[in-house]
Scaffold this motif. Structure first.
Motif, short mmCIF file in Angstrom:
data_model
loop_
_atom_site.label_atom_id
_atom_site.label_comp_id
_atom_site.label_asym_id
_atom_site.label_seq_id
_atom_site.Cartn_x
_atom_site.Cartn_y
_atom_site.Cartn_z
N GLU A 119 0.85 -1.18 0.00
CA GLU A 119 0.00 0.00 0.00
C GLU A 119 0.89 1.24 0.00
OE1 GLU A 119 -3.37 0.17 -0.15
OE2 GLU A 119 -3.33 -2.01 -0.39
N PRO A 120 0.49 2.31 -0.66
CA PRO A 120 1.33 3.52 -0.71
C PRO A 120 1.71 4.06 0.66
CG PRO A 120 -0.45 3.70 -2.29
CD PRO A 120 -0.70 2.44 -1.49
N GLU A 121 0.86 3.87 1.67
CA GLU A 121 1.19 4.41 2.99
C GLU A 121 2.28 3.61 3.72
OE1 GLU A 121 -2.64 2.17 2.94
OE2 GLU A 121 -2.18 4.13 2.18
N HIS A 122 2.74 2.49 3.14
CA HIS A 122 3.81 1.70 3.74
C HIS A 122 5.13 1.78 2.96
CE1 HIS A 122 0.19 -0.32 5.48
NE2 HIS A 122 0.93 -0.14 6.57
N ARG A 123 5.18 2.61 1.95
CA ARG A 123 6.42 2.70 1.16
C ARG A 123 7.58 3.30 1.95
NH1 ARG A 123 3.52 4.54 -4.14
NH2 ARG A 123 2.93 2.50 -4.92
N TRP A 124 7.28 4.05 2.98
CA TRP A 124 8.35 4.62 3.81
C TRP A 124 9.20 3.51 4.40
CZ3 TRP A 124 8.56 3.16 8.88
CH2 TRP A 124 7.41 2.58 9.41
N LEU A 125 8.58 2.35 4.68
CA LEU A 125 9.31 1.23 5.26
C LEU A 125 10.35 0.68 4.28
CD1 LEU A 125 9.63 -0.54 7.72
CD2 LEU A 125 7.81 -2.01 6.85
N VAL A 126 10.00 0.65 3.00
CA VAL A 126 10.95 0.20 1.98
C VAL A 126 12.14 1.15 1.94
CG1 VAL A 126 11.28 -0.22 -0.49
CG2 VAL A 126 9.16 -0.92 0.63
N TRP A 127 11.87 2.46 2.00
CA TRP A 127 12.95 3.45 1.99
C TRP A 127 13.85 3.27 3.22
CZ3 TRP A 127 14.36 6.18 -2.03
CH2 TRP A 127 13.42 6.53 -3.01
N ILE A 128 13.25 3.00 4.37
CA ILE A 128 14.02 2.80 5.60
C ILE A 128 14.93 1.58 5.47
CG2 ILE A 128 13.84 2.11 8.04
CD1 ILE A 128 13.27 5.02 7.72
N VAL A 129 14.41 0.49 4.92
CA VAL A 129 15.22 -0.73 4.75
C VAL A 129 16.37 -0.46 3.79
CG1 VAL A 129 15.19 -3.08 3.83
CG2 VAL A 129 13.36 -2.31 5.36
N VAL A 130 16.09 0.22 2.68
CA VAL A 130 17.16 0.56 1.73
C VAL A 130 18.21 1.43 2.40
CG1 VAL A 130 17.66 1.84 -0.39
CG2 VAL A 130 15.72 0.28 -0.32
N SER A 131 17.79 2.41 3.17
CA SER A 131 18.72 3.29 3.87
C SER A 131 19.58 2.50 4.86
CB SER A 131 17.95 4.39 4.59
OG SER A 131 18.83 5.24 5.28
N ALA A 132 18.96 1.60 5.61
CA ALA A 132 19.70 0.81 6.60
C ALA A 132 20.71 -0.11 5.93
CB ALA A 132 18.72 0.00 7.45
N VAL A 133 20.32 -0.75 4.83
CA VAL A 133 21.24 -1.64 4.12
C VAL A 133 22.43 -0.85 3.58
CG1 VAL A 133 21.49 -3.08 2.05
CG2 VAL A 133 19.53 -3.41 3.57
N LEU A 134 22.17 0.32 3.00
CA LEU A 134 23.26 1.15 2.48
C LEU A 134 24.18 1.62 3.60
CD1 LEU A 134 21.30 3.26 -0.16
CD2 LEU A 134 23.15 1.65 -0.63
N ALA A 135 23.61 2.03 4.72
CA ALA A 135 24.42 2.51 5.84
C ALA A 135 25.27 1.38 6.42
CB ALA A 135 23.53 3.11 6.92
N CYS A 136 24.72 0.19 6.53
CA CYS A 136 25.50 -0.94 7.05
C CYS A 136 26.59 -1.35 6.07
CB CYS A 136 24.58 -2.13 7.33
SG CYS A 136 23.51 -1.87 8.77
#
Length: 161
Positions: free
Chosen positions: A3-20
């Protein structure tokens, strides 16, 4: 489908993977991309249905971070006392000649990597299989001498023998 209101979670996961993953490189590039993904997550939380705006904000923040913040961070890290680049850390490392080394050419294996090498002393040939130590790094060529032979210390900035 998400759902569009949960896309922020995908961004958070991508950010965390890149930071790690940044911890493995230490180059600050992935960290800047992680900041962009974090901005995308914030944008997705504010305007959940506008994915194109999220991508634009993420790209803009990542691009600005790469252009403005990364050079400053790299300069500060490299100017800290005791900093040694990966090439500088080769000085003093031991290795083995994999091909005969003269004062013009040769090859050596140091820390599991093959390098072009040349002998510190003019006219000295180091045979393949002989143990060497790195005296200095000249571009991408290692200047080496045989471990079995001692050398006189030289003052910084003094020309090679």
């Amino acid at each position: 489908m998400w759902e569009p209101e949960h896309r922020w979670l995908v961004w958070i996961v991508v950010s965390a993977v890149l930071a790690c993953t940044e911890m493995l490189s230490g180059d600050f590039t992935l960290l800047m991309l992680a900041a962009g993904a974090g901005a995308g997550a914030l944008t997705a939380a504010i305007v959940p249905g506008m994915w194109l705006v999220q991508v634009f904000v993420a790209a803009a923040v990542a691009g600005l971070s790469l252009a403005l913040l990364r050079p400053t961070l790299l300069r500060r890290v490299r100017e800290t006392p005791g900093y040694r680049s990966s090439l500088d850390s080769l000085v003093g490392a031991g290795g083995v000649a994999t091909r005969a080394i003269t004062d013009d050419e040769g090859q050596v294996k140091v820390n599991g990597e093959e390098w072009s090498a040349r002998s510190l002393e003019p006219g000295l040939t180091i045979v393949a299989g002989q143990k060497v130590e790195v005296y200095e790094v000249d571009g991408t060529t290692l200047v080496v001498y045989p471990v079995s032979r001692s050398i006189a210390p030289r003052s910084p900035g003094a020309p090679l023998i």
